[in-house]
Design an enzyme around this catalytic site. Structure first.
Site, PDB file in Angstrom:
ATOM      1  CG  ASP A   1      16.182 -18.406  32.103  1.00 35.88           C
ATOM      2  OD1 ASP A   1      15.783 -18.916  30.840  1.00 35.88           O
ATOM      3  OD2 ASP A   1      15.910 -19.330  33.049  1.00 35.88           O
TER       4      ASP A   1
ATOM      5  CG  HIS B   1       9.389  -8.443  33.782  1.00 39.63           C
ATOM      6  ND1 HIS B   1       9.587  -9.640  33.435  1.00 39.63           N
ATOM      7  CD2 HIS B   1       7.985  -8.389  33.707  1.00 39.63           C
ATOM      8  CE1 HIS B   1       8.491 -10.051  32.879  1.00 39.63           C
ATOM      9  NE2 HIS B   1       7.359  -9.406  33.241  1.00 39.63           N
TER      10      HIS B   1
END
Length: 242
Positions: free
Chosen positions: A125, A96
């Site tokens: 995103d 991550h």
């Protein structure tokens, strides 16, 4: 010594001594007001910006974007919605922290490309922008944006290419921002399901798991780009607000 002069001097000294605490308190009040003002500005910035990338958040994008669309002097404009291809696989393979670095890098490149336009992180995103129209056709402008965002970057000690899916549509001066974003999002979502370009089969997103090396350059995914039509009514995918 003249008694009157002495009394006048004594009175002046007493006045100065009395004024000194007031001056000190005034200065303290000024410093406190400055500190509170700075803290308020920090809170305002935090409420309107994404903490990871530093870009405006969804709410700020719609607030500022509505004003931008209404300003005819800022046209021509294009609305852009994009997200990172294979982002889940990036997190799974590299972690991550690496995924966060991809988002920060994408945000920085998008902001630089916008050259004064409005860009924001909508959530996850997914990014959006209201960019000034540039030379060339809409297709050529979109190609330049996709190329700028897909430049190689260093990730977890490797040089990788992380691409984006882009939806781009023109924005008319009397358009509603929400409608423009809806069309751009629909165009971007369609691009996710239409990977029919000849080179796409060479590096599907699942090859991220294999982490195949080509020298020092690992190609994760290819750029997929589609241009939206102004009157498209295709429903966009659901998005998660920040």
């Amino acid at each position: 010594m003249d008694p009157l002069a002495f009394m006048a001097g004594a009175a002046a000294a007493a006045g100065a001594c009395a004024a000194l605490p007031l001056y000190v308190r005034a200065r303290r009040a000024e410093r406190l007001a400055a500190r509170l003002g700075a803290e308020l500005e920090i809170e305002r910035h935090a409420a309107s910006h994404d903490p990871l990338t530093g870009l405006p958040n969804r709410r700020a994008f719609y607030q500022r974007g509505t004003e931008l669309v209404a300003d005819r002097a800022r046209h021509p404009l294009v609305a852009v919605v994009l997200d990172v291809d294979g982002f889940k696989q990036i997190n799974d393979v590299f972690g991550h922290s690496a995924g966060d670095e991809v988002l920060v890098t994408t945000a920085r490149r998008l902001h630089a490309y916008a050259d004064g336009g409005l860009v924001a992180r909508l959530g996850g995103d997914e990014f959006a922008g209201l960019l000034p129209g540039r030379s060339g056709s809409t297709q050529e402008q979109a190609d330049r944006l996709a190329e700028a965002l897909a430049a190689p970057m260093r990730l977890a000690g490797q040089v990788v290419t992380v691409s984006v899916s882009v939806g781009l549509v023109p924005v008319e001066p009397d358009a509603h921002l929400a409608d423009a974003v809806h069309r751009a999002d629909a165009a971007m979502y369609r691009s996710k399901g239409t990977r029919r370009r000849p080179h796409a089969a060479a590096a599907p997103p699942l090859t991220v798991h294999a982490a195949a090396r080509l020298g020092d350059h690992q190609h994760l995914v290819h750029t997929t780009l589609r241009l939206g039509k102004p009157r498209d009514t295709t429903s966009p995918r659901p998005s998660t607000a920040t």
